[in-house]
Motif scaffolding. Structure first.
Motif, PDB file in Angstrom:
ATOM      1  N   ASP A 135       0.817  -1.212   0.000  1.00 58.25           N
ATOM      2  CA  ASP A 135       0.000   0.000   0.000  1.00 58.25           C
ATOM      3  C   ASP A 135       0.855   1.268   0.000  1.00 58.25           C
ATOM      4  O   ASP A 135       0.505   2.256  -0.655  1.00 58.25           O
ATOM      5  CB  ASP A 135      -0.939   0.001   1.204  1.00 58.25           C
ATOM      6  CG  ASP A 135      -2.021  -1.068   1.088  1.00 58.25           C
ATOM      7  OD1 ASP A 135      -2.359  -1.450  -0.058  1.00 58.25           O
ATOM      8  OD2 ASP A 135      -2.514  -1.513   2.133  1.00 58.25           O
ATOM      9  N   GLU A 136       1.975   1.246   0.700  1.00 55.88           N
ATOM     10  CA  GLU A 136       2.871   2.405   0.708  1.00 55.88           C
ATOM     11  C   GLU A 136       3.494   2.623  -0.668  1.00 55.88           C
ATOM     12  O   GLU A 136       3.611   3.755  -1.134  1.00 55.88           O
ATOM     13  CB  GLU A 136       3.967   2.213   1.754  1.00 55.88           C
ATOM     14  CG  GLU A 136       3.477   2.284   3.183  1.00 55.88           C
ATOM     15  CD  GLU A 136       4.544   1.902   4.181  1.00 55.88           C
ATOM     16  OE1 GLU A 136       4.498   2.450   5.298  1.00 55.88           O
ATOM     17  OE2 GLU A 136       5.417   1.069   3.854  1.00 55.88           O
ATOM     18  N   ILE A 137       3.879   1.536  -1.313  1.00 56.23           N
ATOM     19  CA  ILE A 137       4.452   1.628  -2.653  1.00 56.23           C
ATOM     20  C   ILE A 137       3.421   2.181  -3.634  1.00 56.23           C
ATOM     21  O   ILE A 137       3.717   3.073  -4.432  1.00 56.23           O
ATOM     22  CB  ILE A 137       4.982   0.260  -3.123  1.00 56.23           C
ATOM     23  CG1 ILE A 137       6.173  -0.161  -2.266  1.00 56.23           C
ATOM     24  CG2 ILE A 137       5.377   0.306  -4.597  1.00 56.23           C
ATOM     25  CD1 ILE A 137       6.631  -1.585  -2.491  1.00 56.23           C
TER      26      ILE A 137
ATOM     27  N   ALA B 232       0.877   4.073  -2.973  1.00 56.40           N
ATOM     28  CA  ALA B 232       0.627   5.483  -2.659  1.00 56.40           C
ATOM     29  C   ALA B 232       1.698   6.375  -3.285  1.00 56.40           C
ATOM     30  O   ALA B 232       1.393   7.430  -3.839  1.00 56.40           O
ATOM     31  CB  ALA B 232       0.575   5.683  -1.148  1.00 56.40           C
ATOM     32  N   VAL B 233       2.948   5.954  -3.205  1.00 53.83           N
ATOM     33  CA  VAL B 233       4.039   6.718  -3.807  1.00 53.83           C
ATOM     34  C   VAL B 233       3.892   6.748  -5.319  1.00 53.83           C
ATOM     35  O   VAL B 233       4.024   7.796  -5.959  1.00 53.83           O
ATOM     36  CB  VAL B 233       5.411   6.135  -3.395  1.00 53.83           C
ATOM     37  CG1 VAL B 233       6.530   6.769  -4.198  1.00 53.83           C
ATOM     38  CG2 VAL B 233       5.639   6.308  -1.915  1.00 53.83           C
ATOM     39  N   LEU B 234       3.600   5.609  -5.914  1.00 51.42           N
ATOM     40  CA  LEU B 234       3.453   5.548  -7.368  1.00 51.42           C
ATOM     41  C   LEU B 234       2.292   6.407  -7.856  1.00 51.42           C
ATOM     42  O   LEU B 234       2.387   7.059  -8.898  1.00 51.42           O
ATOM     43  CB  LEU B 234       3.273   4.095  -7.817  1.00 51.42           C
ATOM     44  CG  LEU B 234       4.498   3.204  -7.680  1.00 51.42           C
ATOM     45  CD1 LEU B 234       4.147   1.766  -8.030  1.00 51.42           C
ATOM     46  CD2 LEU B 234       5.634   3.713  -8.548  1.00 51.42           C
ATOM     47  N   LEU B 235       1.209   6.432  -7.120  1.00 47.96           N
ATOM     48  CA  LEU B 235       0.060   7.251  -7.518  1.00 47.96           C
ATOM     49  C   LEU B 235       0.379   8.740  -7.475  1.00 47.96           C
ATOM     50  O   LEU B 235      -0.103   9.509  -8.300  1.00 47.96           O
ATOM     51  CB  LEU B 235      -1.142   6.945  -6.624  1.00 47.96           C
ATOM     52  CG  LEU B 235      -1.849   5.626  -6.923  1.00 47.96           C
ATOM     53  CD1 LEU B 235      -2.938   5.363  -5.896  1.00 47.96           C
ATOM     54  CD2 LEU B 235      -2.437   5.637  -8.327  1.00 47.96           C
ATOM     55  N   ARG B 236       1.202   9.152  -6.527  1.00 46.58           N
ATOM     56  CA  ARG B 236       1.598  10.569  -6.465  1.00 46.58           C
ATOM     57  C   ARG B 236       2.405  10.977  -7.683  1.00 46.58           C
ATOM     58  O   ARG B 236       2.335  12.108  -8.144  1.00 46.58           O
ATOM     59  CB  ARG B 236       2.405  10.840  -5.209  1.00 46.58           C
ATOM     60  CG  ARG B 236       1.573  11.042  -3.975  1.00 46.58           C
ATOM     61  CD  ARG B 236       2.394  11.682  -2.874  1.00 46.58           C
ATOM     62  NE  ARG B 236       3.682  11.052  -2.654  1.00 46.58           N
ATOM     63  CZ  ARG B 236       3.973  10.279  -1.618  1.00 46.58           C
ATOM     64  NH1 ARG B 236       3.078  10.041  -0.693  1.00 46.58           N
ATOM     65  NH2 ARG B 236       5.173   9.750  -1.496  1.00 46.58           N
ATOM     66  N   TRP B 237       3.214  10.070  -8.204  1.00 41.24           N
ATOM     67  CA  TRP B 237       4.087  10.377  -9.329  1.00 41.24           C
ATOM     68  C   TRP B 237       3.482  10.014 -10.674  1.00 41.24           C
ATOM     69  O   TRP B 237       4.091  10.256 -11.715  1.00 41.24           O
ATOM     70  CB  TRP B 237       5.427   9.673  -9.165  1.00 41.24           C
ATOM     71  CG  TRP B 237       6.254  10.321  -8.107  1.00 41.24           C
ATOM     72  CD1 TRP B 237       6.317   9.981  -6.785  1.00 41.24           C
ATOM     73  CD2 TRP B 237       7.093  11.450  -8.266  1.00 41.24           C
ATOM     74  NE1 TRP B 237       7.154  10.821  -6.121  1.00 41.24           N
ATOM     75  CE2 TRP B 237       7.661  11.749  -7.008  1.00 41.24           C
ATOM     76  CE3 TRP B 237       7.437  12.249  -9.347  1.00 41.24           C
ATOM     77  CZ2 TRP B 237       8.535  12.796  -6.813  1.00 41.24           C
ATOM     78  CZ3 TRP B 237       8.309  13.293  -9.144  1.00 41.24           C
ATOM     79  CH2 TRP B 237       8.850  13.557  -7.895  1.00 41.24           C
ATOM     80  N   ASN B 238       2.295   9.445 -10.702  1.00 37.51           N
ATOM     81  CA  ASN B 238       1.653   9.044 -11.949  1.00 37.51           C
ATOM     82  C   ASN B 238       1.058  10.267 -12.630  1.00 37.51           C
ATOM     83  O   ASN B 238       0.034  10.792 -12.225  1.00 37.51           O
ATOM     84  CB  ASN B 238       0.560   8.008 -11.658  1.00 37.51           C
ATOM     85  CG  ASN B 238      -0.094   7.516 -12.919  1.00 37.51           C
ATOM     86  OD1 ASN B 238       0.277   7.901 -14.015  1.00 37.51           O
ATOM     87  ND2 ASN B 238      -1.081   6.669 -12.760  1.00 37.51           N
ATOM     88  N   LEU B 239       1.702  10.729 -13.689  1.00 41.90           N
ATOM     89  CA  LEU B 239       1.237  11.926 -14.389  1.00 41.90           C
ATOM     90  C   LEU B 239       0.026  11.653 -15.269  1.00 41.90           C
ATOM     91  O   LEU B 239      -0.695  12.570 -15.639  1.00 41.90           O
ATOM     92  CB  LEU B 239       2.378  12.507 -15.230  1.00 41.90           C
ATOM     93  CG  LEU B 239       3.611  12.934 -14.445  1.00 41.90           C
ATOM     94  CD1 LEU B 239       4.687  13.440 -15.388  1.00 41.90           C
ATOM     95  CD2 LEU B 239       3.256  13.985 -13.422  1.00 41.90           C
ATOM     96  N   TRP B 240      -0.207  10.416 -15.633  1.00 44.53           N
ATOM     97  CA  TRP B 240      -1.328  10.093 -16.507  1.00 44.53           C
ATOM     98  C   TRP B 240      -2.623   9.935 -15.715  1.00 44.53           C
ATOM     99  O   TRP B 240      -3.685  10.255 -16.208  1.00 44.53           O
ATOM    100  CB  TRP B 240      -1.031   8.819 -17.295  1.00 44.53           C
ATOM    101  CG  TRP B 240       0.113   9.008 -18.219  1.00 44.53           C
ATOM    102  CD1 TRP B 240       0.076   9.525 -19.464  1.00 44.53           C
ATOM    103  CD2 TRP B 240       1.475   8.712 -17.958  1.00 44.53           C
ATOM    104  NE1 TRP B 240       1.332   9.578 -19.996  1.00 44.53           N
ATOM    105  CE2 TRP B 240       2.210   9.077 -19.097  1.00 44.53           C
ATOM    106  CE3 TRP B 240       2.151   8.176 -16.866  1.00 44.53           C
ATOM    107  CZ2 TRP B 240       3.587   8.916 -19.173  1.00 44.53           C
ATOM    108  CZ3 TRP B 240       3.520   8.020 -16.953  1.00 44.53           C
ATOM    109  CH2 TRP B 240       4.220   8.384 -18.107  1.00 44.53           C
ATOM    110  N   GLY B 241      -2.542   9.446 -14.510  1.00 45.41           N
ATOM    111  CA  GLY B 241      -3.735   9.219 -13.717  1.00 45.41           C
ATOM    112  C   GLY B 241      -4.203  10.445 -12.954  1.00 45.41           C
ATOM    113  O   GLY B 241      -5.366  10.586 -12.627  1.00 45.41           O
ATOM    114  N   ASN B 242      -3.293  11.359 -12.693  1.00 43.24           N
ATOM    115  CA  ASN B 242      -3.639  12.569 -11.950  1.00 43.24           C
ATOM    116  C   ASN B 242      -3.738  13.734 -12.914  1.00 43.24           C
ATOM    117  O   ASN B 242      -2.878  13.939 -13.743  1.00 43.24           O
ATOM    118  CB  ASN B 242      -2.570  12.884 -10.901  1.00 43.24           C
ATOM    119  CG  ASN B 242      -2.448  11.795  -9.873  1.00 43.24           C
ATOM    120  OD1 ASN B 242      -3.420  11.110  -9.592  1.00 43.24           O
ATOM    121  ND2 ASN B 242      -1.270  11.624  -9.314  1.00 43.24           N
TER     122      ASN B 242
END
Length: 57
Positions: free
Chosen positions: A4-6, A8-18
């Motif tokens: 879950d921590e990994i 969360a970090v990946l979602l913060r850096w995902n430019l396509w999803g955000n």
């Protein structure tokens, strides 16, 4: 790190999803590129990754 921590970090850096709004910086080179808009030959724009080459097109 837990899974879950990994994620969360990946979602913060995902430019396509955000849908982050980025500031477009005006550059001198844009005017140079625009001066070639009626040119019928090949124009090469090269530079480092993620520097805005496609955005200028």
């Amino acid at each position: 790190m837990t899974r879950d921590e990994i994620l969360a970090v990946l979602l913060r850096w995902n430019l396509w999803g955000n849908a982050r709004k980025t500031k477009i910086v005006s550059r001198e080179c844009i005017q140079k590129v625009r001066s070639f808009k009626d040119y019928h030959g090949v124009i090469v724009i090269k530079g480092p990754r993620r520097a805005g080459k496609s955005t200028n097109m």
